[in-house]
Scaffold this motif. Structure first.
Motif, PDB file in Angstrom:
ATOM      1  N   SER A 152     -10.873   3.427 -64.160  1.00  0.00           N
ATOM      2  CA  SER A 152     -12.321   3.174 -64.300  1.00  0.00           C
ATOM      3  C   SER A 152     -12.374   1.592 -64.448  1.00  0.00           C
ATOM      4  CB  SER A 152     -12.984   3.787 -65.448  1.00  0.00           C
ATOM      5  OG  SER A 152     -12.472   3.368 -66.637  1.00  0.00           O
ATOM      6  N   TYR A 195     -14.752   4.303 -72.044  1.00  0.00           N
ATOM      7  CA  TYR A 195     -15.336   5.719 -71.397  1.00  0.00           C
ATOM      8  C   TYR A 195     -14.433   6.701 -72.213  1.00  0.00           C
ATOM      9  CZ  TYR A 195     -17.604   3.295 -67.544  1.00  0.00           C
ATOM     10  OH  TYR A 195     -18.422   2.290 -67.159  1.00  0.00           O
ATOM     11  N   GLU A 207     -22.901  -1.359 -63.492  1.00  0.00           N
ATOM     12  CA  GLU A 207     -22.777  -0.030 -64.265  1.00  0.00           C
ATOM     13  C   GLU A 207     -23.812  -0.210 -65.304  1.00  0.00           C
ATOM     14  OE1 GLU A 207     -18.389   1.269 -64.955  1.00  0.00           O
ATOM     15  OE2 GLU A 207     -18.801  -0.642 -65.638  1.00  0.00           O
ATOM     16  N   PHE A 241     -27.304  -0.627 -62.795  1.00  0.00           N
ATOM     17  CA  PHE A 241     -27.688   0.686 -61.741  1.00  0.00           C
ATOM     18  C   PHE A 241     -28.776   0.549 -60.991  1.00  0.00           C
ATOM     19  CE2 PHE A 241     -28.219   5.008 -60.424  1.00  0.00           C
ATOM     20  CZ  PHE A 241     -26.827   5.489 -60.298  1.00  0.00           C
ATOM     21  N   ALA A 256     -32.225   7.889 -66.040  1.00  0.00           N
ATOM     22  CA  ALA A 256     -31.510   8.628 -67.064  1.00  0.00           C
ATOM     23  C   ALA A 256     -30.090   8.085 -67.109  1.00  0.00           C
ATOM     24  CB  ALA A 256     -31.254  10.023 -66.498  1.00  0.00           C
ATOM     25  N   TYR A 257     -29.556   7.542 -66.207  1.00  0.00           N
ATOM     26  CA  TYR A 257     -28.421   6.904 -66.409  1.00  0.00           C
ATOM     27  C   TYR A 257     -28.498   5.719 -67.162  1.00  0.00           C
ATOM     28  CZ  TYR A 257     -24.505   3.949 -65.221  1.00  0.00           C
ATOM     29  OH  TYR A 257     -23.217   3.062 -65.126  1.00  0.00           O
ATOM     30  N   ALA A 298     -28.397   6.950 -70.893  1.00  0.00           N
ATOM     31  CA  ALA A 298     -27.254   7.313 -71.173  1.00  0.00           C
ATOM     32  C   ALA A 298     -26.139   6.168 -71.489  1.00  0.00           C
ATOM     33  CB  ALA A 298     -26.563   8.447 -70.123  1.00  0.00           C
ATOM     34  N   PHE A 299     -25.894   5.439 -70.617  1.00  0.00           N
ATOM     35  CA  PHE A 299     -25.352   4.377 -70.818  1.00  0.00           C
ATOM     36  C   PHE A 299     -25.519   3.588 -71.866  1.00  0.00           C
ATOM     37  CE2 PHE A 299     -23.639   0.103 -69.684  1.00  0.00           C
ATOM     38  CZ  PHE A 299     -22.227   0.199 -69.239  1.00  0.00           C
ATOM     39  N   HIS A 341     -24.417   5.385 -75.203  1.00  0.00           N
ATOM     40  CA  HIS A 341     -22.945   5.345 -75.333  1.00  0.00           C
ATOM     41  C   HIS A 341     -22.587   4.033 -76.150  1.00  0.00           C
ATOM     42  CE1 HIS A 341     -18.745   6.091 -75.052  1.00  0.00           C
ATOM     43  NE2 HIS A 341     -18.611   5.052 -74.184  1.00  0.00           N
ATOM     44  N   PHE A 366     -17.961   4.847 -58.052  1.00  0.00           N
ATOM     45  CA  PHE A 366     -18.554   4.191 -59.138  1.00  0.00           C
ATOM     46  C   PHE A 366     -17.845   4.936 -60.362  1.00  0.00           C
ATOM     47  CE2 PHE A 366     -22.424   4.230 -62.049  1.00  0.00           C
ATOM     48  CZ  PHE A 366     -22.567   2.914 -61.821  1.00  0.00           C
ATOM     49  N   PRO A 367     -17.453   4.098 -61.460  1.00  0.00           N
ATOM     50  CA  PRO A 367     -16.888   4.786 -62.539  1.00  0.00           C
ATOM     51  C   PRO A 367     -17.447   5.324 -63.492  1.00  0.00           C
ATOM     52  CG  PRO A 367     -16.719   2.393 -62.669  1.00  0.00           C
ATOM     53  CD  PRO A 367     -17.513   2.675 -61.241  1.00  0.00           C
ATOM     54  N   SER A 368     -18.363   5.092 -63.783  1.00  0.00           N
ATOM     55  CA  SER A 368     -19.452   5.648 -65.010  1.00  0.00           C
ATOM     56  C   SER A 368     -20.270   6.777 -64.513  1.00  0.00           C
ATOM     57  CB  SER A 368     -20.254   4.598 -65.615  1.00  0.00           C
ATOM     58  OG  SER A 368     -21.099   3.874 -64.587  1.00  0.00           O
ATOM     59  N   ARG A 374     -20.081   9.822 -65.440  1.00  0.00           N
ATOM     60  CA  ARG A 374     -20.025  10.654 -66.336  1.00  0.00           C
ATOM     61  C   ARG A 374     -21.517  10.525 -67.228  1.00  0.00           C
ATOM     62  NH1 ARG A 374     -15.427   9.926 -69.832  1.00  0.00           N
ATOM     63  NH2 ARG A 374     -14.711   8.698 -68.172  1.00  0.00           N
ATOM     64  N   PHE A 375     -22.083   9.275 -66.941  1.00  0.00           N
ATOM     65  CA  PHE A 375     -23.482   9.133 -67.862  1.00  0.00           C
ATOM     66  C   PHE A 375     -24.709   9.780 -66.793  1.00  0.00           C
ATOM     67  CE2 PHE A 375     -20.677   5.443 -69.108  1.00  0.00           C
ATOM     68  CZ  PHE A 375     -20.410   5.848 -70.317  1.00  0.00           C
ATOM     69  N   LEU A 376     -24.320  10.278 -65.761  1.00  0.00           N
ATOM     70  CA  LEU A 376     -25.523  10.786 -64.923  1.00  0.00           C
ATOM     71  C   LEU A 376     -25.716  12.380 -65.539  1.00  0.00           C
ATOM     72  CD1 LEU A 376     -24.576   9.525 -61.280  1.00  0.00           C
ATOM     73  CD2 LEU A 376     -26.535   8.990 -62.753  1.00  0.00           C
ATOM     74  N   ASN A 377     -26.836  12.554 -65.615  1.00  0.00           N
ATOM     75  CA  ASN A 377     -27.397  13.887 -66.048  1.00  0.00           C
ATOM     76  C   ASN A 377     -26.806  14.922 -64.982  1.00  0.00           C
ATOM     77  OD1 ASN A 377     -28.625  15.943 -67.489  1.00  0.00           O
ATOM     78  ND2 ASN A 377     -30.458  14.596 -67.760  1.00  0.00           N
TER      79      ASN A 377
END
Lengths: 296, 686
Positions: free
Chosen positions: A91, A189, A219, A222, A249-250, A253-254, A257, B34-36, B38-41
């Motif tokens: 990543s 991550y 990132e 987005f 939503a992305y 969440a990002f 985190h 796209f590396p992230s 994991r943050f997508l619902n």
């Protein structure tokens, strides 16, 4: 005041040592002065003589003038052990635009510049690569040749599909000598709960830590607009995605985190710094110097 | 719903294209690392949620609709018209726009009647609008849009012409016969004057199937009389105007006023004599009827007119008759005001005198006086006299050679004479008064330098009318002009006729206000040479006087409204002066003109001025209606209309589609759907 750095020019520099010197020169970092006082050439203060003190440190001229014995104190320079840890997971090998550095290159540049600053501070520098296992580990050392070893390790192409950050950090903690400064360059991550134990362990073992939380602008923002087949480079999974529908939503969440990671380090008394790959990592160097000054 | 070109509906099969693409291209193939992720619902990762599916189907539906609408637009849809079963009508509204329609409320009432007739027409009927005068012409050609004739009708007004019904009816009938219709009808909007049908050939019928409907006959006028153009004749006492007034109704008392455009004439000093009684009537002053430019009528007379009487009044006009002027006779208002004014122009028939001053001191003989006396009997005949001590007659030519004629009262008389449009031929005197007078008019006389040989006059302007007239006699007339003494004029300050040298004019023409001056830089006696005894001396004087007389001449022409009047010569400026014609602005014309408004017109060419008196046609003043039945019935053909195969459905379909252009709405809807498709397509993965 730091000189502004053009990230495009920085990315165009293919030599890691050159990048490191550019960054270090931009910060203007050099040798620091310790807050500990001892025997040295640089005067710090006078204090009364107490029995048992080293007579060589008595200021005889002052004794002759005042008929009282005083000791002459000077600043003492103490070395710091710095362990640079670079996340080399898949990543990290991501750049959203051609002229941007990947997170991995960005981390390499930041840590290379830090290693130069460490060298200039005459501190002891070590390194470790956080892959599936801890690799390329070199313990902190202030030997003159260590800087080249650190840069050589950083330039070693290394990547793996996924990094178990908690485990590799624990391996670094196992290998590190006491009272080290862990400088961790990663995109983190990993679930905050998973690395919480190892962060707490660092605190209990008297280490200090500086987290360089790296992120590509895309990132963070987005801003994709066109639907496409999105691929995860670590897991290899693919999803058809409508970016505008998923963007809000992305981003939430990002950000959540990042806040959790930030809070985790701060709760343990460590520093956490968020860095974007389109901004020069001079803040990382400043943060290191600040941490260094606080420990002296 | 019907289709004009149903074959285009086959284009609707194109909706299969988006359907095919929709089924073939299920997912986007463009990969994005796209590396992230994991943050997508989890619910948002896939675009295959309900909203996306709905959007995709909506986009597909929009694309199909766009194609279907475009196919429908090309097929030109229209709704079936129930009136297709009704017989089509073709109607021509023929409007009598003669000036008799100005009487009372005739025009408003008949126009309202015509509007009602147009309102009775149904959709699909064709209607056109035609005017009778000055010649039959379509204002609106037959059209299915009934609003256009109505709008044109609202903007029409009766003219100042006379009109005949037959030519317009035949033209409208022929046009209607050429139209595909079941019923063809002429709606005649006219006051049914007897005159309207005069000269009609009732033996020649309109095309079969064409009928005529005429407007109701308006009521007869209560008070109507007309004044005819006055006839101007000379008498021993001066000028006499013979005015004829015709009464078309019962006994009435009318006031006749006479105006003249000559501010020099004092009003009220004319005398009149009625032919039915030789009594002299004093002219009462009537300040209420003062047309421009005469502030007061020259003569006002009350006339007691018997029923249907034609009265002739002779009026002696005071004032000079040696120049042109115009007259206006005016009756007080009645039901038809258009024929209550008449115009005439007076043009003197003979030339004025030639005013010759005394010969210059030192002259060996009066060569000019002898030559002019000899030329007086040649055409144009004139009388030779010395300039009077008082005001000089306007229509005269002055020949001046004495320096005394340019000083004191003589100079003032000369200036007034030229200001009235007079003309003068001036020979150099070499005196200071003449030089001063010329200097006032921007011309300097400079003496030629003395030299042993004489100065020849040469380089003649052959295009000038005077030089052209001389050279037409004999070219030798322009030779032998040599002088030992002379005066030159700057060539740029005059219109040169001949030169001493390049920049020095020997003979030049000068404009002094409306007046004209021919200046000669030499003396007309033998002190400076033998020119007075050469063959060119007398012809020059004769042609110069003739030319100057002609420059003052005003030509008078009379005519009627609608009559084409020739305009001879080069192009000139045409404009109205008096009466309704005063509103005619100045335009450049040549060849001929057809005035449509009565009054006085002026046509000015380079050096000529013509006055035109244009009156309304007298016969149109008789408003008597046709009494012997309905005249148009005599024009209607008894033959049945020919059986014409009218492609009714096809024509009706085309017209119905044109009346409600649904294709335009289909294209507009398709454009809106394209916009919606573009908006939605950007939010879906396909």
């Amino acid at each position: 005041m730091f000189a502004p750095l053009d990230m495009a020019e920085l990315a165009a520099l293919t030599s890691l040592p050159l990048r490191a010197r550019c960054l270090a020169d931009a910060v203007g970092a050099g040798r620091h002065r310790s807050r500990r006082r001892g025997a040295s050439v640089e005067f710090a203060d006078y204090r009364d003589y107490h029995p048992g003190d080293d007579l060589r440190r008595v200021d005889w001229r002052l004794l002759a003038r005042t008929d009282r014995a005083h000791l002459r104190e000077a600043h003492e320079e103490t070395p710091m052990r710095v362990l640079l840890l670079l996340d080399v997971s898949a990543s990290m090998n991501y750049a959203s635009r051609p002229k941007l550095m990947t997170k991995l290159d960005y981390g390499r540049s930041a840590l290379a510049a830090l290693s130069l600053v460490v060298r200039r501070q005459r501190d002891a520098g070590g390194i470790g690569l956080l892959a599936e296992e801890l690799s390329g580990y070199l313990p902190p050392s202030s030997s003159p040749g260590r800087l080249r070893s650190l840069w050589a390790t950083l330039e070693t192409p290394a990547s793996s599909r996924q990094t178990p950050l908690a485990r590799t950090l624990a391996q670094a903690a196992d290998a590190a000598p006491r009272a080290c400064l862990f400088v961790i360059a990663s995109d983190f991550y990993e679930e905050a709960d998973a690395i919480a134990d190892v962060i707490r362990r660092l605190r209990f073992e008297g280490h200090d830590a500086l987290a360089l939380h790296l992120a590509d602008p895309e990132e963070e923002d987005f801003t994709f607009s066109d639907p496409a087949q999105f691929q995860d480079p670590e897991t290899g999974s693919e999803w058809p995605l409508d970016p505008p529908a998923a963007a809000a939503a992305y981003r939430a969440a990002f950000a959540a985190h990042r806040v959790r990671i930030h809070d985790l380090f701060l709760e343990n008394g460590f520093a956490h710094l968020s860095l974007r790959t389109d901004v020069a990592p001079v803040d990382a160097l400043s943060a290191y110097l600040a941490v260094r000054a606080g420990r002296s | 719903m019907n289709w004009l070109f149903p074959e285009f509906l086959a284009g609707a099969f194109a909706v299969g294209l988006p359907l095919l693409l929709h089924l073939l291209r299920r997912w986007p193939r463009r990969p994005v690392v796209f590396p992230s992720l994991r943050f997508l619902n989890a619910g948002k990762r896939s675009s295959d949620n309900l909203w996306q599916r709905l959007c995709r189907w909506l986009v597909l539906l929009l694309r199909c609709l766009v194609l279907a609408l475009l196919a429908a637009a090309f097929a030109r849809p229209f709704f079936e018209n129930r009136d297709l079963t009704r017989p089509n009508r073709a109607v021509a509204i023929v409007v009598d726009n003669s000036f008799s329609l100005q009487s009372g409320r005739r025009w408003d009432d008949l126009r309202q009647w015509a509007r009602e007739k147009v309102g009775d027409l149904a959709e699909g009927d064709k209607v056109g609008l035609m005017l009778m005068a000055p010649q039959p012409s379509w204002v609106i050609a037959p059209t299915v849009d009934t609003t256009r004739p109505l709008e044109a009708l609202a903007g029409l007004s009766p003219g100042w012409l006379t009109a005949r019904a037959e030519p317009a009816l035949r033209m409208a009938g022929d046009a209607l016969a050429a139209l595909p219709a079941d019923r063809r009808e002429i709606i005649l909007v006219s006051d049914e004057q007897r005159l309207t049908w005069s000269g009609s050939d009732f033996g020649r019928k309109l095309p079969p199937g064409v009928t005529v409907t005429s407007s109701p006959i308006p009521p007869a006028p209560a008070r109507q009389a007309a004044v005819l153009p006055p006839i101007l004749t000379t008498t021993e006492r001066g000028l006499r105007a013979t005015v004829t007034v015709r009464n078309f109704t019962g006994r009435q008392t009318r006031t006749l006023s006479l105006y003249r455009n000559d501010p020099a004439i004092s009003t009220g000093d004319a005398t009149s004599r009625s032919r039915d009684g030789d009594q002299e009537v004093a002219a009462p002053f009537s300040p209420s009827a003062n047309p421009s430019p005469s502030p007061r009528p020259l003569r006002v007379e009350k006339l007691e007119l018997e029923p249907q009487e034609t009265r002739t009044v002779e009026i002696d006009l005071p004032g000079p008759t040696d120049h042109a002027f115009w007259l206006r006779c005016r009756l007080d208002a009645d039901d038809l005001a258009a024929d209550d004014s008449a115009y005439a122009v007076w043009q003197p028939s003979s030339e004025g005198p030639v005013l010759l001053d005394a010969a210059a001191p030192g002259a060996d003989a009066d060569f000019a006086g002898v030559a002019l006396a000899s030329a007086a009997n040649l055409p144009p005949a004139f009388t030779l006299m010395a300039p009077p001590a008082g005001k000089w007659p306007a229509r005269a030519v002055a020949v001046l050679r004495n320096d005394g004629s340019f000083s004191g009262a003589a100079a003032a008389n000369l200036d007034a004479f030229l200001a009235d449009g007079g003309s003068a031929l001036i020979f150099a005197s070499g005196g200071p008064a003449q030089s001063a007078w010329l200097a006032v008019h921007q011309v300097t006389f400079s003496p030629l330098p003395r030299r042993t040989e004489s100065w020849p006059v040469h380089d003649w302007a052959m295009g000038h009318a005077l030089v052209a007239a001389l050279s037409q006699r004999r070219l030798q007339m322009l030779l032998g002009w040599e002088f030992t003494q002379g005066w030159s004029m700057p060539a740029q300050a005059v219109e040169p006729l001949a030169h001493w040298s390049d920049d020095a004019a020997a003979i030049g023409e000068i404009r002094v206000g409306p007046g004209r001056v021919l200046a000669c830089g030499f003396i007309p006696d033998r002190r400076a040479g033998d020119w007075p005894v050469t063959p060119s001396f007398l012809p020059f004087l004769h042609q110069a006087v003739t030319y100057l007389f002609h420059a003052q001449q005003v030509t008078a022409v009379t005519g009627l409204t609608g009559q084409t009047l020739p305009l001879e010569g080069p192009a000139g400026r045409w404009h109205g002066v008096e009466g309704p014609a005063a509103g005619v602005t100045e335009t450049e014309l040549s060849g001929a003109v057809t005035p449509l408004l009565p009054g006085i017109y002026e046509f000015t060419q380079d050096k000529d001025r013509k006055l035109f008196a244009v009156n309304v046609p007298a016969e149109e003043s008789d408003l008597a209606s046709w009494t012997a039945g309905t005249p148009w019935l005599g024009l209607i053909s008894a033959e049945p209309a020919p059986e014409a195969k009218i492609p009714r459905v096809q024509i009706a379909a085309t017209e119905a589609e044109q009346r409600a252009p649904l294709w335009w709405w289909a294209v507009a809807a398709a454009a809106l759907l394209v916009l919606a498709e573009l908006s939605l397509a950007n939010r879906t993965v396909r």
